[in-house]
Write an enzyme that holds these catalytic residues in place. Sequence first.
Site, PDB file in Angstrom:
ATOM      1  N   MET A  79      37.590  68.901 129.252  1.00  0.00           N
ATOM      2  CA  MET A  79      37.409  67.601 129.921  1.00  0.00           C
ATOM      3  C   MET A  79      37.872  67.703 131.369  1.00  0.00           C
ATOM      4  O   MET A  79      39.058  67.954 131.640  1.00  0.00           O
ATOM      5  CB  MET A  79      38.172  66.504 129.173  1.00  0.00           C
ATOM      6  CG  MET A  79      37.509  66.128 127.847  1.00  0.00           C
ATOM      7  SD  MET A  79      38.311  64.751 127.003  1.00  0.00           S
ATOM      8  CE  MET A  79      39.733  65.555 126.277  1.00  0.00           C
TER       9      MET A  79
ATOM     10  N   CYS B 106      26.787  69.245 130.717  1.00  0.00           N
ATOM     11  CA  CYS B 106      27.209  68.228 131.681  1.00  0.00           C
ATOM     12  C   CYS B 106      26.000  67.396 132.118  1.00  0.00           C
ATOM     13  O   CYS B 106      25.019  67.938 132.630  1.00  0.00           O
ATOM     14  CB  CYS B 106      27.888  68.859 132.889  1.00  0.00           C
ATOM     15  SG  CYS B 106      28.498  67.572 133.994  1.00  0.00           S
TER      16      CYS B 106
ATOM     17  N   GLY C 181      37.534  65.338 121.818  1.00  0.00           N
ATOM     18  CA  GLY C 181      37.676  65.034 123.240  1.00  0.00           C
ATOM     19  C   GLY C 181      38.406  63.722 123.457  1.00  0.00           C
ATOM     20  O   GLY C 181      39.641  63.673 123.489  1.00  0.00           O
TER      21      GLY C 181
HETATM   22  C1  LIG Z   1      36.695  62.718 130.998  1.00  0.00           C
HETATM   23  C2  LIG Z   1      35.740  63.694 130.384  1.00  0.00           C
HETATM   24  C3  LIG Z   1      35.484  64.900 131.025  1.00  0.00           C
HETATM   25  C4  LIG Z   1      34.627  65.841 130.452  1.00  0.00           C
HETATM   26  N1  LIG Z   1      34.447  67.051 131.075  1.00  0.00           N
HETATM   27  C5  LIG Z   1      33.734  68.024 130.438  1.00  0.00           C
HETATM   28  C6  LIG Z   1      33.690  69.348 130.970  1.00  0.00           C
HETATM   29  O1  LIG Z   1      34.312  69.680 131.990  1.00  0.00           O
HETATM   30  N2  LIG Z   1      32.930  70.260 130.299  1.00  0.00           N
HETATM   31  C7  LIG Z   1      32.248  69.948 129.152  1.00  0.00           C
HETATM   32  O2  LIG Z   1      31.585  70.808 128.576  1.00  0.00           O
HETATM   33  N3  LIG Z   1      32.301  68.710 128.625  1.00  0.00           N
HETATM   34  C8  LIG Z   1      33.038  67.756 129.220  1.00  0.00           C
HETATM   35  N4  LIG Z   1      33.140  66.522 128.648  1.00  0.00           N
HETATM   36  C9  LIG Z   1      32.498  66.262 127.343  1.00  0.00           C
HETATM   37  C10 LIG Z   1      33.494  66.512 126.188  1.00  0.00           C
HETATM   38  O3  LIG Z   1      33.871  67.880 126.159  1.00  0.00           O
HETATM   39  C11 LIG Z   1      32.868  66.131 124.832  1.00  0.00           C
HETATM   40  O4  LIG Z   1      31.701  66.880 124.636  1.00  0.00           O
HETATM   41  C12 LIG Z   1      32.503  64.648 124.748  1.00  0.00           C
HETATM   42  O5  LIG Z   1      33.535  63.832 125.249  1.00  0.00           O
HETATM   43  C13 LIG Z   1      32.179  64.239 123.304  1.00  0.00           C
HETATM   44  O6  LIG Z   1      33.276  64.462 122.455  1.00  0.00           O
HETATM   45  P1  LIG Z   1      34.253  63.230 121.982  1.00  0.00           P
HETATM   46  O7  LIG Z   1      33.367  62.195 121.338  1.00  0.00           O
HETATM   47  O8  LIG Z   1      35.217  63.854 121.025  1.00  0.00           O
HETATM   48  O9  LIG Z   1      34.889  62.691 123.218  1.00  0.00           O
HETATM   49  C14 LIG Z   1      33.973  65.557 129.214  1.00  0.00           C
HETATM   50  C15 LIG Z   1      34.219  64.336 128.597  1.00  0.00           C
HETATM   51  C16 LIG Z   1      35.089  63.413 129.151  1.00  0.00           C
HETATM   52  C17 LIG Z   1      35.354  62.105 128.420  1.00  0.00           C
END
Ligand SMILES: Cc1cc2nc3c(=O)[nH]c(=O)nc-3n(C[C@H](O)[C@H](O)[C@H](O)COP(=O)(O)O)c2cc1C
Length: 332
Positions: free
Chosen positions: A17, A101, A225
């Site tokens: 993240m 992304c 995440g």
């Molecule tokens: C604040 C934030 C920053 C994120 N930055 C990245 C990142 O740098 N690289 C990436 O592959 N995914 C990034 N994501 C996506 C998360 O890794 C993840 O795939 C997404 O939040 C879904 O998972 P969750 O429902 O458990 O949050 C980001 C998500 C959030 C909320």
Amino acid sequence: MKIGDITMKNPVVLAPMAGVCNPAFRLIAKEFGAGLVCAEMVSDKGILYENEKSLKMLYVDEREKPLSLQIFGGERESLVAAAKYVDKHTNADIIDINMGCPVPKITKCDAGAKWLLDPDKIYEMVAATVDAVQKPVTVKMRIGWDEDHIYAVKNAQAVERAGGAAVAVHGRTRVQMYEGTADWDIIGEVKKNVSIPVIGNGDISTPQEAKERLEKYGVDGVMIGRAALGNPWMLYRTVQYLQNGEIVPDPDAREKMNICMLHLDRLIEIKGENVAVREMRKHAAWYLKGLPKTGSVRNGVNQMTTRNDMNKLLFDYVDQLEMEESQQKIIS
Ligand SMILES: Cc1cc2nc3c(=O)[nH]c(=O)nc-3n(C[C@H](O)[C@H](O)[C@H](O)COP(=O)(O)O)c2cc1C
């Protein structure tokens, strides 16, 4: 779970993240039991041009390992060069390529989720990266670009053919951004169609959900995440539940604020007090989430500029809360 020759002690993975997964938070996640922690994405060009901020983002504390470092880029040459740099000059265990992304700034450069439209490009880019480095290479992807272009299975197969060591799949399309719900049936399809480890990701918010998804979809790991933001206990509670079926109670306000301050102190070591306290405002609001009567402390957090003021604000809130709770107990 094993990725290349790297063994994880459990299948719980902290999602990468941006703006969150720096060494301060990653170390906390590791101390709370995560089997693997992922770093925030770093630009391949930033690494290549030795941009100071990008190179700083490559720092890995020995205690965080095993750790996956994520890079993003749209061109083969720069992506491979950045991967080589990470391979040689960092002690990360895994090199992850961002293929999920959704933000236009990234997709416009043919990076991130843009790749999801082209399995051949995925094959070519991953194969070139795998050839150039020693560390295992993984990919984190979304299921597709939009609902008419869901190539999750083809894309994961391309990663596998190219020598990728694992794939993490977020069950949303690029167009969905963070709307709607993650489609775990497609993650399950990916798992059935590749033999490399598959890490499922999207909308896991309780330990029970993590277990259910591991069992129902047969994935090798679960990536968490948003549910871990200001809440590393989510990782600890999930690991405990998977290992002994026990649901550990949520922490109380004092415990939460203790970890919030540990997080801030580690952030200060990395970024200095001025930047760290400002960055910590959003984290502090996340740590306060779910606690009672946080209206004024949340407002206060956004004004904080020093470590000691933040500490005082948070623990004055805890003291007041505990006093009210003990008075309540006496009355009842
Ligand atoms: C604040 C934030 C920053 C994120 N930055 C990245 C990142 O740098 N690289 C990436 O592959 N995914 C990034 N994501 C996506 C998360 O890794 C993840 O795939 C997404 O939040 C879904 O998972 P969750 O429902 O458990 O949050 C980001 C998500 C959030 C909320």
